[in-house]
Design a protein around this motif. Structure first.
Motif, PDB file in Angstrom:
ATOM      1  N   MET A   1       0.957  -1.293   0.076  1.00  0.00           N
ATOM      2  CA  MET A   1      -0.040   0.070   0.138  1.00  0.00           C
ATOM      3  C   MET A   1       1.001   1.227  -0.096  1.00  0.00           C
ATOM      4  SD  MET A   1      -2.810   1.034   2.887  1.00  0.00           S
ATOM      5  CE  MET A   1      -4.187   1.482   2.572  1.00  0.00           C
ATOM      6  N   ALA A   2       0.477   2.282  -0.600  1.00  0.00           N
ATOM      7  CA  ALA A   2       1.283   3.413  -0.753  1.00  0.00           C
ATOM      8  C   ALA A   2       0.948   4.249   0.591  1.00  0.00           C
ATOM      9  CB  ALA A   2       0.673   4.422  -2.113  1.00  0.00           C
ATOM     10  N   GLU A   3       2.149   4.912   0.746  1.00  0.00           N
ATOM     11  CA  GLU A   3       2.176   5.776   1.907  1.00  0.00           C
ATOM     12  C   GLU A   3       1.063   6.784   1.744  1.00  0.00           C
ATOM     13  OE1 GLU A   3       3.637   7.175   5.585  1.00  0.00           O
ATOM     14  OE2 GLU A   3       4.435   5.467   4.386  1.00  0.00           O
ATOM     15  N   PRO A   4       0.411   7.268   2.655  1.00  0.00           N
ATOM     16  CA  PRO A   4      -0.844   8.280   2.562  1.00  0.00           C
ATOM     17  C   PRO A   4      -0.080   9.349   2.435  1.00  0.00           C
ATOM     18  CG  PRO A   4      -1.000   6.803   4.407  1.00  0.00           C
ATOM     19  CD  PRO A   4       0.227   6.663   4.187  1.00  0.00           C
ATOM     20  N   ILE A   5      -0.825  10.180   1.360  1.00  0.00           N
ATOM     21  CA  ILE A   5      -0.291  11.647   1.166  1.00  0.00           C
ATOM     22  C   ILE A   5      -1.130  12.786   1.796  1.00  0.00           C
ATOM     23  CG2 ILE A   5       0.048  13.403  -0.671  1.00  0.00           C
ATOM     24  CD1 ILE A   5       0.322  11.019  -2.481  1.00  0.00           C
ATOM     25  N   THR A   6      -0.596  13.576   2.451  1.00  0.00           N
ATOM     26  CA  THR A   6      -1.207  14.424   3.476  1.00  0.00           C
ATOM     27  C   THR A   6      -1.204  15.996   2.774  1.00  0.00           C
ATOM     28  OG1 THR A   6       0.951  14.892   4.913  1.00  0.00           O
ATOM     29  CG2 THR A   6      -0.610  13.255   5.570  1.00  0.00           C
ATOM     30  N   THR A   7      -0.645  16.017   1.745  1.00  0.00           N
ATOM     31  CA  THR A   7      -0.416  17.258   1.033  1.00  0.00           C
ATOM     32  C   THR A   7      -1.680  17.575   0.204  1.00  0.00           C
ATOM     33  OG1 THR A   7       1.065  16.702  -0.510  1.00  0.00           O
ATOM     34  CG2 THR A   7       1.759  17.883   1.605  1.00  0.00           C
ATOM     35  N   CYS A   8      -2.049  18.751   0.043  1.00  0.00           N
ATOM     36  CA  CYS A   8      -2.966  19.263  -1.085  1.00  0.00           C
ATOM     37  C   CYS A   8      -2.388  19.132  -2.526  1.00  0.00           C
ATOM     38  CB  CYS A   8      -3.343  20.838  -0.803  1.00  0.00           C
ATOM     39  SG  CYS A   8      -4.567  21.316  -2.179  1.00  0.00           S
ATOM     40  N   ARG A   9      -3.236  18.562  -3.318  1.00  0.00           N
ATOM     41  CA  ARG A   9      -2.983  18.262  -4.657  1.00  0.00           C
ATOM     42  C   ARG A   9      -2.705  19.537  -5.522  1.00  0.00           C
ATOM     43  NH1 ARG A   9      -6.667  13.189  -6.606  1.00  0.00           N
ATOM     44  NH2 ARG A   9      -5.854  11.616  -5.562  1.00  0.00           N
ATOM     45  N   VAL A  10      -3.438  20.476  -4.856  1.00  0.00           N
ATOM     46  CA  VAL A  10      -3.513  21.894  -6.059  1.00  0.00           C
ATOM     47  C   VAL A  10      -2.111  22.570  -5.379  1.00  0.00           C
ATOM     48  CG1 VAL A  10      -4.394  23.985  -6.095  1.00  0.00           C
ATOM     49  CG2 VAL A  10      -5.688  21.941  -6.402  1.00  0.00           C
ATOM     50  N   CYS A  11      -2.115  23.038  -4.069  1.00  0.00           N
ATOM     51  CA  CYS A  11      -0.969  24.019  -3.530  1.00  0.00           C
ATOM     52  C   CYS A  11      -0.292  23.482  -2.716  1.00  0.00           C
ATOM     53  CB  CYS A  11      -1.733  25.029  -2.752  1.00  0.00           C
ATOM     54  SG  CYS A  11      -2.485  24.353  -1.094  1.00  0.00           S
ATOM     55  N   GLY A  12       0.074  22.261  -2.284  1.00  0.00           N
ATOM     56  CA  GLY A  12       0.943  21.470  -1.455  1.00  0.00           C
ATOM     57  C   GLY A  12       0.740  21.921   0.113  1.00  0.00           C
ATOM     58  N   TYR A  13      -0.282  22.248   0.566  1.00  0.00           N
ATOM     59  CA  TYR A  13      -0.540  22.574   1.927  1.00  0.00           C
ATOM     60  C   TYR A  13      -0.646  21.384   2.686  1.00  0.00           C
ATOM     61  CZ  TYR A  13      -2.936  23.592   6.110  1.00  0.00           C
ATOM     62  OH  TYR A  13      -3.430  23.562   7.489  1.00  0.00           O
ATOM     63  N   ASP A  14       0.202  21.234   3.790  1.00  0.00           N
ATOM     64  CA  ASP A  14       0.026  19.875   4.458  1.00  0.00           C
ATOM     65  C   ASP A  14      -1.232  19.725   5.623  1.00  0.00           C
ATOM     66  OD1 ASP A  14       0.454  17.741   5.975  1.00  0.00           O
ATOM     67  OD2 ASP A  14       2.764  17.964   6.308  1.00  0.00           O
ATOM     68  N   TRP A  15      -1.914  18.983   5.310  1.00  0.00           N
ATOM     69  CA  TRP A  15      -3.222  18.896   6.069  1.00  0.00           C
ATOM     70  C   TRP A  15      -3.142  18.385   7.318  1.00  0.00           C
ATOM     71  CZ3 TRP A  15      -8.293  19.954   3.846  1.00  0.00           C
ATOM     72  CH2 TRP A  15      -8.199  20.259   2.392  1.00  0.00           C
ATOM     73  N   GLY A  16      -1.955  17.345   7.534  1.00  0.00           N
ATOM     74  CA  GLY A  16      -1.613  16.841   8.509  1.00  0.00           C
ATOM     75  C   GLY A  16      -2.335  15.428   8.566  1.00  0.00           C
ATOM     76  N   GLU A  17      -3.221  15.208   7.775  1.00  0.00           N
ATOM     77  CA  GLU A  17      -4.016  13.862   7.489  1.00  0.00           C
ATOM     78  C   GLU A  17      -4.316  13.778   6.151  1.00  0.00           C
ATOM     79  OE1 GLU A  17      -7.268  13.229  10.253  1.00  0.00           O
ATOM     80  OE2 GLU A  17      -7.075  15.172  11.048  1.00  0.00           O
ATOM     81  N   PRO A  18      -4.360  12.808   5.638  1.00  0.00           N
ATOM     82  CA  PRO A  18      -4.475  12.502   3.925  1.00  0.00           C
ATOM     83  C   PRO A  18      -6.076  12.919   3.843  1.00  0.00           C
ATOM     84  CG  PRO A  18      -4.477  10.414   5.388  1.00  0.00           C
ATOM     85  CD  PRO A  18      -4.429  11.332   6.306  1.00  0.00           C
ATOM     86  N   PRO A  19      -6.202  14.002   2.859  1.00  0.00           N
ATOM     87  CA  PRO A  19      -7.590  14.396   2.321  1.00  0.00           C
ATOM     88  C   PRO A  19      -7.935  13.542   1.259  1.00  0.00           C
ATOM     89  CG  PRO A  19      -5.429  15.652   1.362  1.00  0.00           C
ATOM     90  CD  PRO A  19      -4.973  14.833   2.167  1.00  0.00           C
ATOM     91  N   TRP A  20      -7.174  12.396   0.830  1.00  0.00           N
ATOM     92  CA  TRP A  20      -7.856  11.551  -0.026  1.00  0.00           C
ATOM     93  C   TRP A  20      -7.841  10.111   0.911  1.00  0.00           C
ATOM     94  CZ3 TRP A  20      -9.985  11.172  -4.857  1.00  0.00           C
ATOM     95  CH2 TRP A  20     -10.242  12.574  -5.585  1.00  0.00           C
ATOM     96  N   GLY A  21      -7.796  10.097   1.972  1.00  0.00           N
ATOM     97  CA  GLY A  21      -7.934   8.640   2.843  1.00  0.00           C
ATOM     98  C   GLY A  21      -6.508   8.080   2.713  1.00  0.00           C
ATOM     99  N   VAL A  22      -6.356   7.329   3.672  1.00  0.00           N
ATOM    100  CA  VAL A  22      -5.102   6.348   3.798  1.00  0.00           C
ATOM    101  C   VAL A  22      -4.708   5.903   2.616  1.00  0.00           C
ATOM    102  CG1 VAL A  22      -5.334   6.255   6.412  1.00  0.00           C
ATOM    103  CG2 VAL A  22      -6.278   4.415   4.935  1.00  0.00           C
ATOM    104  N   GLY A  23      -5.438   5.283   1.887  1.00  0.00           N
ATOM    105  CA  GLY A  23      -5.074   4.830   0.443  1.00  0.00           C
ATOM    106  C   GLY A  23      -5.122   5.496  -0.787  1.00  0.00           C
TER     107      GLY A  23
END
Length: 87
Positions: free
Chosen positions: A1-23
């Motif tokens: 499974m890929a590492e969860p991405i926690t940054t915004c796809r548009v601007c790169g802001y780090d949400w601290g949690e994955p805005p597209w879920g852990v997968g």
């Protein structure tokens, strides 16, 4: 499974949690405090993400949520954190 991405796809802001879920495939529909994209709507494909980013940059890349503390990064610095494939 890929590492969860926690940054915004548009601007790169780090949400601290994955805005597209852990997968990285289940949108939360959260609103980014930086660029105001809705995770799962305007950023659902690389093309739509790039189009949204272009519009946001054309507006001067404003920080959108006055109630959320600015992350301290410049727009250029933040954009370096955009997930691969969405640059």
């Amino acid at each position: 499974m890929a590492e969860p991405i926690t940054t915004c796809r548009v601007c790169g802001y780090d949400w601290g949690e994955p805005p597209w879920g852990v997968g990285n495939d289940a949108a939360t529909f959260w609103i980014c405090p930086c660029c105001e994209v809705e995770a799962g709507y305007e950023d659902n494909s690389p093309a739509s993400t790039r189009a949204y980013r272009a519009e946001w940059l054309a507006k001067g890349a404003p920080w959108s949520d006055p109630d959320e503390a600015h992350d301290g990064l410049s727009t250029e610095e933040r954009l370096t954190h955009v997930p691969p494939g969405f640059e």
